[in-house]
Design a protein around this motif. Structure first.
Motif, PDB file in Angstrom:
ATOM      1  N   PRO A   1       0.808  -1.208   0.000  1.00  0.00           N
ATOM      2  CA  PRO A   1       0.000   0.000   0.000  1.00  0.00           C
ATOM      3  C   PRO A   1       0.842   1.258   0.000  1.00  0.00           C
ATOM      4  CG  PRO A   1       0.093  -0.954   2.194  1.00  0.00           C
ATOM      5  CD  PRO A   1       0.763  -1.925   1.280  1.00  0.00           C
ATOM      6  N   ALA A   2       0.189   2.333  -0.428  1.00  0.00           N
ATOM      7  CA  ALA A   2       0.873   3.624  -0.418  1.00  0.00           C
ATOM      8  C   ALA A   2       1.185   4.014   1.021  1.00  0.00           C
ATOM      9  CB  ALA A   2      -0.025   4.684  -1.059  1.00  0.00           C
ATOM     10  N   PRO A   3       2.252   4.759   1.251  1.00  0.00           N
ATOM     11  CA  PRO A   3       2.594   5.157   2.610  1.00  0.00           C
ATOM     12  C   PRO A   3       1.504   6.023   3.238  1.00  0.00           C
ATOM     13  CG  PRO A   3       3.884   6.383   1.001  1.00  0.00           C
ATOM     14  CD  PRO A   3       3.187   5.287   0.263  1.00  0.00           C
ATOM     15  N   LEU A   4       1.375   5.906   4.536  1.00  0.00           N
ATOM     16  CA  LEU A   4       0.433   6.713   5.310  1.00  0.00           C
ATOM     17  C   LEU A   4      -1.023   6.428   4.966  1.00  0.00           C
ATOM     18  CD1 LEU A   4       2.301  10.175   5.242  1.00  0.00           C
ATOM     19  CD2 LEU A   4       2.467   8.341   6.939  1.00  0.00           C
ATOM     20  N   TRP A   5      -1.301   5.232   4.436  1.00  0.00           N
ATOM     21  CA  TRP A   5      -2.692   4.856   4.175  1.00  0.00           C
ATOM     22  C   TRP A   5      -3.383   4.628   5.510  1.00  0.00           C
ATOM     23  CZ3 TRP A   5      -5.937   5.381   0.461  1.00  0.00           C
ATOM     24  CH2 TRP A   5      -7.087   4.591   0.355  1.00  0.00           C
ATOM     25  N   PRO A   6      -4.388   5.439   5.847  1.00  0.00           N
ATOM     26  CA  PRO A   6      -5.018   5.361   7.179  1.00  0.00           C
ATOM     27  C   PRO A   6      -5.676   4.013   7.427  1.00  0.00           C
ATOM     28  CG  PRO A   6      -5.625   7.381   6.019  1.00  0.00           C
ATOM     29  CD  PRO A   6      -4.968   6.492   5.017  1.00  0.00           C
ATOM     30  N   THR A   7      -5.583   3.543   8.640  1.00  0.00           N
ATOM     31  CA  THR A   7      -6.142   2.241   8.983  1.00  0.00           C
ATOM     32  C   THR A   7      -7.667   2.257   9.020  1.00  0.00           C
ATOM     33  OG1 THR A   7      -5.951   2.785  11.345  1.00  0.00           O
ATOM     34  CG2 THR A   7      -4.131   1.571  10.331  1.00  0.00           C
ATOM     35  N   PHE A   8      -8.279   3.425   9.106  1.00  0.00           N
ATOM     36  CA  PHE A   8      -9.739   3.460   9.163  1.00  0.00           C
ATOM     37  C   PHE A   8     -10.371   3.386   7.772  1.00  0.00           C
ATOM     38  CE2 PHE A   8      -8.520   7.974   9.018  1.00  0.00           C
ATOM     39  CZ  PHE A   8      -9.320   8.449   7.992  1.00  0.00           C
TER      40      PHE A   8
ATOM     41  N   ALA B   1     -16.134   8.560   6.767  1.00  0.00           N
ATOM     42  CA  ALA B   1     -15.285   8.630   7.961  1.00  0.00           C
ATOM     43  C   ALA B   1     -14.563   9.971   8.039  1.00  0.00           C
ATOM     44  CB  ALA B   1     -14.276   7.483   7.948  1.00  0.00           C
ATOM     45  N   GLU B   2     -14.069  10.457   6.902  1.00  0.00           N
ATOM     46  CA  GLU B   2     -13.355  11.739   6.885  1.00  0.00           C
ATOM     47  C   GLU B   2     -14.311  12.895   7.174  1.00  0.00           C
ATOM     48  OE1 GLU B   2      -9.801  10.826   3.656  1.00  0.00           O
ATOM     49  OE2 GLU B   2     -11.812  11.276   2.936  1.00  0.00           O
TER      50      GLU B   2
END
Length: 253
Positions: free
Chosen positions: A21-28, A211-212
């Motif tokens: 996955p791309a970096p910093l892909w949020p877990t939510f 969610a955002e």
């Protein structure tokens, strides 16, 4: 099973490497290493099918579970496989992708559909959204990203190309410059939505997930989804893309 095996063999033959996955892909967000977004791909162009499959299999957040080349095989794919997003071409060897989107919405109403084509006519795009698509991509576009489109619609957003977005903005500006726009703004339609619903719809139009939106408005995701359901009911639409299109054309926000 045969479809899944052919997908895996195609990945090996083309030398695909899962880059993660791309970096910093949020877990939510939907689409994690342990639970990727499941995708089916329907396109009668063998070369394009390989290209799209390669992109999807190179991203650990998306999992290609089946492929087909026409409407008949596409219907069987929809029935047989559990999936989250369908990527489907407009013109297939035995019909059009619009019929598969309608079939998918009946068989698997929770799944999302993204249509793609070599063309980007307004008529095709609008029809795709009318039958239930939440994304539209153009083949061979430098700006198109199939995994990104899949992830965006799977997380409650909509996906359109930059050129299409630009045309919508131009239409919006033309309507704004029209002398009649003030009168349109004060019609009963403009009062269909509450201020909070308009705020939520603006964020949906900007590509934010439920969610955002919840984080930004400091409310629960359940409340956001409740607002979105109310928007659907009031505007008589079925998808986020349809709601955004309806509201934009009628200047509801």
């Amino acid at each position: 099973m045969e479809a899944e095996e052919s997908v895996a063999m195609a990945g090996v033959a083309m030398g695909h490497v899962n880059t993660g996955p791309a970096p910093l892909w949020p877990t939510f967000l939907v689409g994690q290493d342990d639970k990727p977004v499941r995708v089916i791909l329907i396109d009668d162009d063998a070369h394009m099918q390989r290209v799209v499959a390669q992109e999807l299999m190179a991203d650990s957040r998306t999992l290609l579970v089946g492929q087909a080349a026409g409407v008949k095989d596409g219907r069987r794919l929809i029935k047989q496989h559990e999936f989250d997003v369908m990527l489907v071409d407009v013109n297939l060897n035995d019909g059009q992708g619009y019929t598969l989107i309608e079939f998918m919405k009946f068989q698997r109403p929770s799944a999302e559909a993204i249509m793609f084509s070599v063309m980007e006519s307004d008529e095709q795009v609008l029809r795709a959204f009318e039958v239930g698509a939440t994304g539209y991509l153009v083949k061979h576009s430098w700006f198109g990203s199939y995994p990104q489109a899949v992830l965006q619609v799977a997380n409650g957003g909509a996906y359109i190309t930059p050129h299409l977005a630009r045309r919508l903005i131009q239409k919006f500006d033309a309507r704004k410059a029209s002398p009649s726009h003030v009168e349109e703004h004060v019609t009963s339609e403009s009062r269909l939505l509450s201020e909070r619903e308009k705020e939520v719809l603006r964020m949906v139009a900007n590509g934010y997930t439920s969610a955002e939106i919840a984080v930004r408005l400091e409310i629960s995701t359940m409340t956001v989804n409740s607002h979105i359901k109310n928007i659907y009911r009031k505007l008589h639409v079925r998808t986020r893309a349809q709601a955004v299109q309806f509201a934009s054309l009628r200047r509801l926000f």
